[in-house]
Write a protein that holds these residues in place. Sequence first.
Motif, PDB file in Angstrom:
ATOM      1  N   ILE A  31       0.880  -1.427  -0.173  1.00  0.00           N
ATOM      2  CA  ILE A  31      -0.035  -0.069  -0.306  1.00  0.00           C
ATOM      3  C   ILE A  31       0.836   1.085   0.080  1.00  0.00           C
ATOM      4  N   ARG A  32       2.120   1.268   0.837  1.00  0.00           N
ATOM      5  CA  ARG A  32       2.789   2.414   0.931  1.00  0.00           C
ATOM      6  C   ARG A  32       3.442   2.586  -0.403  1.00  0.00           C
ATOM      7  N   GLN A  33       3.888   1.538  -0.953  1.00  0.00           N
ATOM      8  CA  GLN A  33       4.624   1.771  -2.271  1.00  0.00           C
ATOM      9  C   GLN A  33       3.811   2.088  -3.520  1.00  0.00           C
ATOM     10  N   SER A  35       0.786   3.120  -3.401  1.00  0.00           N
ATOM     11  CA  SER A  35       0.110   4.343  -3.439  1.00  0.00           C
ATOM     12  C   SER A  35       1.023   5.681  -3.815  1.00  0.00           C
ATOM     13  N   GLN A  36       2.183   5.677  -3.324  1.00  0.00           N
ATOM     14  CA  GLN A  36       2.882   6.740  -3.635  1.00  0.00           C
ATOM     15  C   GLN A  36       3.482   6.866  -5.003  1.00  0.00           C
ATOM     16  N   HIS A  37       3.728   5.484  -5.877  1.00  0.00           N
ATOM     17  CA  HIS A  37       3.642   5.527  -6.997  1.00  0.00           C
ATOM     18  C   HIS A  37       2.529   6.026  -7.926  1.00  0.00           C
ATOM     19  N   ASP A  70      -1.947  10.237 -20.353  1.00  0.00           N
ATOM     20  CA  ASP A  70      -1.371   8.819 -20.092  1.00  0.00           C
ATOM     21  C   ASP A  70      -1.008   8.816 -18.767  1.00  0.00           C
ATOM     22  N   GLU A  71      -0.252   9.982 -17.973  1.00  0.00           N
ATOM     23  CA  GLU A  71      -0.194   9.903 -16.692  1.00  0.00           C
ATOM     24  C   GLU A  71      -1.235   9.589 -15.602  1.00  0.00           C
ATOM     25  N   ALA A  72      -2.434  10.347 -16.204  1.00  0.00           N
ATOM     26  CA  ALA A  72      -3.730  10.337 -15.261  1.00  0.00           C
ATOM     27  C   ALA A  72      -4.224   8.787 -15.483  1.00  0.00           C
ATOM     28  N   ALA A 101       1.350  10.301   3.027  1.00  0.00           N
ATOM     29  CA  ALA A 101       2.087   9.704   2.051  1.00  0.00           C
ATOM     30  C   ALA A 101       3.020  10.535   1.023  1.00  0.00           C
ATOM     31  N   LYS A 102       3.848  10.075   0.522  1.00  0.00           N
ATOM     32  CA  LYS A 102       5.020  10.826  -0.396  1.00  0.00           C
ATOM     33  C   LYS A 102       4.558  10.611  -1.831  1.00  0.00           C
ATOM     34  N   TYR A 103       5.293  11.394  -2.754  1.00  0.00           N
ATOM     35  CA  TYR A 103       5.171  11.212  -4.149  1.00  0.00           C
ATOM     36  C   TYR A 103       6.888  11.672  -4.514  1.00  0.00           C
ATOM     37  N   SER A 104       7.116  11.267  -5.768  1.00  0.00           N
ATOM     38  CA  SER A 104       8.420  11.352  -6.348  1.00  0.00           C
ATOM     39  C   SER A 104       8.788  12.644  -6.144  1.00  0.00           C
ATOM     40  N   SER A 105      10.254  13.085  -5.369  1.00  0.00           N
ATOM     41  CA  SER A 105      10.648  14.300  -5.305  1.00  0.00           C
ATOM     42  C   SER A 105      10.876  15.123  -6.437  1.00  0.00           C
ATOM     43  N   ILE A 106      11.093  14.305  -7.500  1.00  0.00           N
ATOM     44  CA  ILE A 106      11.289  14.896  -8.923  1.00  0.00           C
ATOM     45  C   ILE A 106      10.278  16.050  -9.293  1.00  0.00           C
ATOM     46  N   VAL A 130      13.124   2.524 -16.420  1.00  0.00           N
ATOM     47  CA  VAL A 130      14.094   1.239 -15.807  1.00  0.00           C
ATOM     48  C   VAL A 130      13.508   0.822 -14.580  1.00  0.00           C
ATOM     49  N   ASN A 131      12.859   1.660 -13.718  1.00  0.00           N
ATOM     50  CA  ASN A 131      12.330   1.033 -12.420  1.00  0.00           C
ATOM     51  C   ASN A 131      11.028   0.421 -12.890  1.00  0.00           C
ATOM     52  N   GLN A 132      10.326   0.619 -13.847  1.00  0.00           N
ATOM     53  CA  GLN A 132       9.013   0.069 -14.089  1.00  0.00           C
ATOM     54  C   GLN A 132       9.333  -1.262 -14.667  1.00  0.00           C
ATOM     55  N   ASP A 200      21.191   2.513   2.854  1.00  0.00           N
ATOM     56  CA  ASP A 200      20.271   3.748   3.651  1.00  0.00           C
ATOM     57  C   ASP A 200      18.874   3.352   3.270  1.00  0.00           C
ATOM     58  N   SER A 201      18.503   2.196   2.604  1.00  0.00           N
ATOM     59  CA  SER A 201      17.142   2.142   2.301  1.00  0.00           C
ATOM     60  C   SER A 201      16.516   1.353   3.236  1.00  0.00           C
ATOM     61  N   PRO A 202      15.612   1.708   4.186  1.00  0.00           N
ATOM     62  CA  PRO A 202      14.975   0.819   5.304  1.00  0.00           C
ATOM     63  C   PRO A 202      14.009  -0.292   4.657  1.00  0.00           C
ATOM     64  N   ASN A 203      13.447   0.188   3.394  1.00  0.00           N
ATOM     65  CA  ASN A 203      12.315  -0.811   3.037  1.00  0.00           C
ATOM     66  C   ASN A 203      12.870  -1.857   2.151  1.00  0.00           C
ATOM     67  N   SER A 204      14.289  -1.687   1.328  1.00  0.00           N
ATOM     68  CA  SER A 204      14.742  -2.617   0.504  1.00  0.00           C
ATOM     69  C   SER A 204      14.939  -4.146   1.033  1.00  0.00           C
ATOM     70  N   ILE A 212       9.004  -7.841  -4.171  1.00  0.00           N
ATOM     71  CA  ILE A 212       8.151  -6.535  -4.437  1.00  0.00           C
ATOM     72  C   ILE A 212       9.226  -5.710  -5.551  1.00  0.00           C
ATOM     73  N   LYS A 213      10.255  -5.577  -5.252  1.00  0.00           N
ATOM     74  CA  LYS A 213      11.552  -5.288  -5.858  1.00  0.00           C
ATOM     75  C   LYS A 213      12.173  -6.190  -6.338  1.00  0.00           C
ATOM     76  N   ARG A 214      12.630  -6.187  -7.655  1.00  0.00           N
ATOM     77  CA  ARG A 214      13.513  -7.304  -8.151  1.00  0.00           C
ATOM     78  C   ARG A 214      15.139  -6.906  -8.346  1.00  0.00           C
ATOM     79  N   THR A 216      17.611  -3.806  -6.757  1.00  0.00           N
ATOM     80  CA  THR A 216      17.836  -2.509  -5.755  1.00  0.00           C
ATOM     81  C   THR A 216      17.910  -1.264  -6.287  1.00  0.00           C
ATOM     82  N   ASN A 217      17.887  -0.367  -5.499  1.00  0.00           N
ATOM     83  CA  ASN A 217      17.862   1.291  -5.875  1.00  0.00           C
ATOM     84  C   ASN A 217      19.156   1.495  -6.531  1.00  0.00           C
ATOM     85  N   ASP A 218      20.243   0.847  -6.016  1.00  0.00           N
ATOM     86  CA  ASP A 218      21.768   1.368  -6.672  1.00  0.00           C
ATOM     87  C   ASP A 218      21.744   0.501  -7.958  1.00  0.00           C
TER      88      ASP A 218
HETATM   89  N1  3HC Z   1      10.917  10.633  -3.912  1.00  0.00           N
HETATM   90  C1  3HC Z   1      10.354  10.664  -2.630  1.00  0.00           C
HETATM   91  N2  3HC Z   1      10.634   9.589  -1.785  1.00  0.00           N
HETATM   92  C2  3HC Z   1      11.295   8.636  -1.974  1.00  0.00           C
HETATM   93  C3  3HC Z   1      12.102   8.746  -3.217  1.00  0.00           C
HETATM   94  C4  3HC Z   1      11.712   9.693  -4.037  1.00  0.00           C
HETATM   95  N3  3HC Z   1      12.477   9.846  -5.256  1.00  0.00           N
HETATM   96  N4  3HC Z   1      12.749   7.672  -3.020  1.00  0.00           N
HETATM   97  C5  3HC Z   1      12.680   6.999  -1.955  1.00  0.00           C
HETATM   98  N5  3HC Z   1      11.861   7.695  -1.268  1.00  0.00           N
HETATM   99  C6  3HC Z   1      11.346   7.476   0.193  1.00  0.00           C
HETATM  100  C7  3HC Z   1      10.617   6.184   0.169  1.00  0.00           C
HETATM  101  O1  3HC Z   1       9.304   6.289  -0.342  1.00  0.00           O
HETATM  102  C8  3HC Z   1      10.872   5.698   1.679  1.00  0.00           C
HETATM  103  O2  3HC Z   1      10.066   6.352   2.386  1.00  0.00           O
HETATM  104  P1  3HC Z   1       8.602   5.808   3.226  1.00  0.00           P
HETATM  105  O3  3HC Z   1       9.300   4.531   3.738  1.00  0.00           O
HETATM  106  O4  3HC Z   1       8.022   6.822   4.162  1.00  0.00           O
HETATM  107  O5  3HC Z   1       7.693   5.197   1.984  1.00  0.00           O
HETATM  108  C9  3HC Z   1      12.223   6.306   1.989  1.00  0.00           C
HETATM  109  O6  3HC Z   1      12.501   7.268   1.093  1.00  0.00           O
HETATM  110  C10 3HC Z   1      13.424   5.278   1.804  1.00  0.00           C
HETATM  111  O7  3HC Z   1      13.311   4.776   0.662  1.00  0.00           O
HETATM  112  P2  3HC Z   1      13.584   3.344   0.375  1.00  0.00           P
HETATM  113  O8  3HC Z   1      14.491   2.959  -0.704  1.00  0.00           O
HETATM  114  O9  3HC Z   1      13.484   2.306   1.687  1.00  0.00           O
HETATM  115  O10 3HC Z   1      11.902   2.924  -0.333  1.00  0.00           O
HETATM  116  P3  3HC Z   1      11.439   1.943  -1.252  1.00  0.00           P
HETATM  117  O11 3HC Z   1      11.927   0.736  -0.940  1.00  0.00           O
HETATM  118  O12 3HC Z   1       9.925   2.204  -1.202  1.00  0.00           O
HETATM  119  O13 3HC Z   1      12.182   2.388  -2.650  1.00  0.00           O
HETATM  120  C11 3HC Z   1      11.322   3.506  -4.740  1.00  0.00           C
HETATM  121  C12 3HC Z   1      11.949   3.830  -3.135  1.00  0.00           C
HETATM  122  C13 3HC Z   1      12.610   3.157  -5.326  1.00  0.00           C
HETATM  123  C14 3HC Z   1      10.849   4.746  -5.185  1.00  0.00           C
HETATM  124  C15 3HC Z   1      10.123   2.468  -4.564  1.00  0.00           C
HETATM  125  O14 3HC Z   1       9.109   2.918  -3.872  1.00  0.00           O
HETATM  126  C16 3HC Z   1       9.548   2.371  -6.227  1.00  0.00           C
HETATM  127  O15 3HC Z   1      10.313   1.451  -6.877  1.00  0.00           O
HETATM  128  N6  3HC Z   1       8.226   2.894  -6.099  1.00  0.00           N
HETATM  129  C17 3HC Z   1       7.705   2.588  -7.367  1.00  0.00           C
HETATM  130  C18 3HC Z   1       8.333   3.568  -8.605  1.00  0.00           C
HETATM  131  C19 3HC Z   1       7.834   5.019  -8.313  1.00  0.00           C
HETATM  132  O16 3HC Z   1       7.050   5.237  -7.410  1.00  0.00           O
HETATM  133  N7  3HC Z   1       8.257   5.706  -9.022  1.00  0.00           N
HETATM  134  C20 3HC Z   1       8.112   7.241  -8.794  1.00  0.00           C
HETATM  135  C21 3HC Z   1       7.991   8.029 -10.150  1.00  0.00           C
HETATM  136  S1  3HC Z   1       6.603   7.505 -11.139  1.00  0.00           S
HETATM  137  C22 3HC Z   1       7.097   8.311 -12.498  1.00  0.00           C
HETATM  138  O17 3HC Z   1       8.058   8.944 -12.594  1.00  0.00           O
HETATM  139  C23 3HC Z   1       6.041   8.183 -13.695  1.00  0.00           C
HETATM  140  C24 3HC Z   1       6.338   8.678 -14.951  1.00  0.00           C
HETATM  141  O18 3HC Z   1       5.439   8.451 -15.694  1.00  0.00           O
HETATM  142  C25 3HC Z   1       6.770  10.180 -15.056  1.00  0.00           C
END
Ligand code: 3HC
Length: 304
Positions: A31-33, A35-37, A70-72, A101-106, A130-132, A200-204, A212-214, A216-218
Amino acid sequence: MSEIIFQERIEAEKKIEPKNWMPEKYRKHLIRQISQHAHSEIIGMQPEGEWITRAPSLRAKMILLAKVQDEAGHGLYLYSACETLGISREELVNQLHNQEAKYSSIFNYPTLSWADVGAIGWLVDGAAIVNQVSLQRTSYGPYSRGMVKICKEESFHQRQGYEIMTEMARGTKEQKEMAQDALNRFWWPSIMMFGPHDSDSPNSGNAMKWKIKRQTNDELRQSFIDKTVPQAEIIGLKIPDPDLKWNEERGHYDFGEIDWDEFWNVVNGNGPCNDQRLKHHKKAHDEGRWVRDAAKAYAKKISN
Ligand code: 3HC
């Protein structure tokens, strides 16, 4: 017992479906991941949406309109996948609005020129691909299937962005400078999209255990950088990282240290556009209330 059967199902690469037993922690993690996606997809409509009325040609306007729409759709797919975990759309939107809940910082960076629309398509959607693509293999069925559809459209998003950057980089001196300026401002926030370093990734940990992830972030960040640097070179733009260098031994690009203070500053609400993005979403949500109420009333009427 259920925990063992669940993990065996994960190891056997069998998808977890809504009706399957799952550990509460797995459900909450998803739900966390997811929903933030979803929130990221919807909020991500704003920076580009601001340029629809200012697109430099009818063709450019049509392409950008299609992309933002498309994004909608991606957001709706992901909210629907999230709702299968037993949470309502209303609760998800509340979590966004009260910043639980968060959303992508970008998406908290401004789009200052038309080249920024190109940089977002090329870099942000490029990073998202790459991520998706990796997330297509995620263990939760509805999330995995949603990713397959979304990835097909994401490729069009990346190509349209790269086309804009290519045209501008090969255009007048001013256009090339505009494209380089956009790359300078969007490069580092784009590689931050992959999240903190694995260490530094508490959820990984759980994310990898539960598949859920196949990757890692790096790993994903490195893959994006390796793909994107040659694309910049082809169009004559310079990646703003003096430490970027091909490492023959590793078979990857070495790159400079990310400014994690900036990352956490933006994630924690102090980016250039955080307030504006949330205010806009709340206003649009309020203005759309009548549509939701009418849809609910109609659904009630036809179900009687
Ligand atoms: N922006 C905001 N928060 C971020 C972040 C970012 N770029 N990267 C990490 N975080 C947050 C995480 O949400 C987590 O906080 P939380 O525990 O409160 O949720 C904290 O930082 C620690 O990060 P972790 O690596 O431990 O968290 P995850 O294991 O969830 O990894 C992630 C982060 C790689 C973003 C993963 O959640 C993921 O793959 N999510 C699915 C993809 C996604 O959400 N992409 C966002 C962009 S969507 C997009 O760009 C669409 C395109 O069409 C434009």
